[in-house]
Every structure is written in C-alpha cells, then in structure tokens.
Design an enzyme around this catalytic site. Structure first.
Site, short mmCIF file in Angstrom:
data_model
loop_
_atom_site.label_atom_id
_atom_site.label_comp_id
_atom_site.label_asym_id
_atom_site.label_seq_id
_atom_site.Cartn_x
_atom_site.Cartn_y
_atom_site.Cartn_z
CB SER A 23 3.62 -0.03 -10.70
OG SER A 23 2.36 0.53 -11.00
CB CYS A 24 1.98 4.01 -7.13
SG CYS A 24 1.84 5.67 -6.50
CB SER A 25 7.67 5.92 -7.46
OG SER A 25 7.19 7.08 -8.09
#
Length: 170
Positions: A23-25
């Site tokens: 989920s880490c952009s």
C-alpha cells in the site's frame, strides 16, 4: 527481479534491495523509477516475506544514525506500546522489528555502499550505475553537448547488450 548488474569493467558491483509494502505509494514510485531506468533490484515485501536479522543488519550497516534512520516512531504499534528506542537493546529492537515490520519507514533502498529511506527523486539518482552517470554527464560519449538523457540511455544499453553478447559468444 533480482540480478546483479555489472559495471563497464564487467565485475559485479551492486545488488539493490528495496524493502516495500503493497500500500506504500513511495514504494511504487521507487520501483517504477528503477524499472524506467532499467536498473534491476530485489524487492522484499516486508508484510509477505518475514524480515531476518541479516535484513536488519544490512540496513543498519548503511545508516548514519542507526535505528533512528529506519524506524518510524510515529507508527501505531510504537505509540501504543509507548516504546523508547534508547531503552531497548539491539537484539530486543531487532526482534521487535522482525515481529512488527510496520514500524519500518518505507521504502528502504540499499546497495553495497548506500541507503535511501523514502522516495526522493533527486537522491534516488545515486543508484544509477557509474557508467551510465559518465555517459549522462557526457564525460565519455562522443555527442558532447548534443547528448540528451534518452541518447545516454541508448548508448548505455547498447554497451550492456554488446557486453552480454560477447560473453555469450565466449
């Protein structure tokens, strides 16, 4: 992806490791940057693949401030448990990270000599191979001031292809 890339002298010089979460952009930006620059790396999704002590030691080897560089003390679990890095032993903190990987800042990008925490478009350029940097800076290419980044990439990848082809023939 996880292959060593070779420098102009054909010796193995680096393996880039990227510690990520889905989920880490910033993790996605870092991976996209490496893919756009055709720089191979080994990704470790810290939520799917358990961290090891060796992973933590690799990170610490490249830090300036030890655990402070890699841990997010603002993380939920850190706050809930009211922890203080200074009160924990190295073994205790290492085991805590392995059990709670969400406390790590992300992405963590490491090669043999340097580390970057988070995605920074300017700083990530330090991971560009030396030979490509030479071509980009036009220190060794024949185009001089007419050299642009795309041309530099083309020169670099042609050299890599030629080197790979010559290895295959030998």
């Amino acid at each position: 992806i996880g292959i060593y890339y070779k420098n102009y002298k054909e010796e193995v010089i680096q393996m880039i490791h990227i510690y990520t979460t889905p989920s880490c952009s910033s993790c996605r930006k870092a991976k996209r940057w490496f893919e756009d620059h055709r720089i191979e790396y080994r990704e470790k999704n810290i939520f799917n693949i358990k961290l090891t002590k060796d992973d933590i030691f690799l990170m610490l080897k490249n830090t300036e401030s030890g655990f402070d560089d890699i841990i997010s003390t603002r993380s939920k679990i850190f706050q809930e448990q009211n922890l203080d890095i200074e009160d924990m032993s190295m073994t205790g903190l290492t085991n805590f990270i392995i059990a709670n990987p969400s406390v790590l800042r992300r992405p963590i990008i490491i090669d043999d000599k340097k580390m970057q925490v988070g995605y920074n478009e300017d700083e990530i350029r330090t991971f560009i191979p030396k030979r490509l940097r030479e071509i980009i800076m036009c220190t060794t290419c024949d185009k001089g001031k007419d050299c642009d980044y795309q041309n530099a990439l083309n020169i670099y990848f042609k050299e890599l292809h030629d080197k790979t082809s010559s290895f295959a023939r030998n």
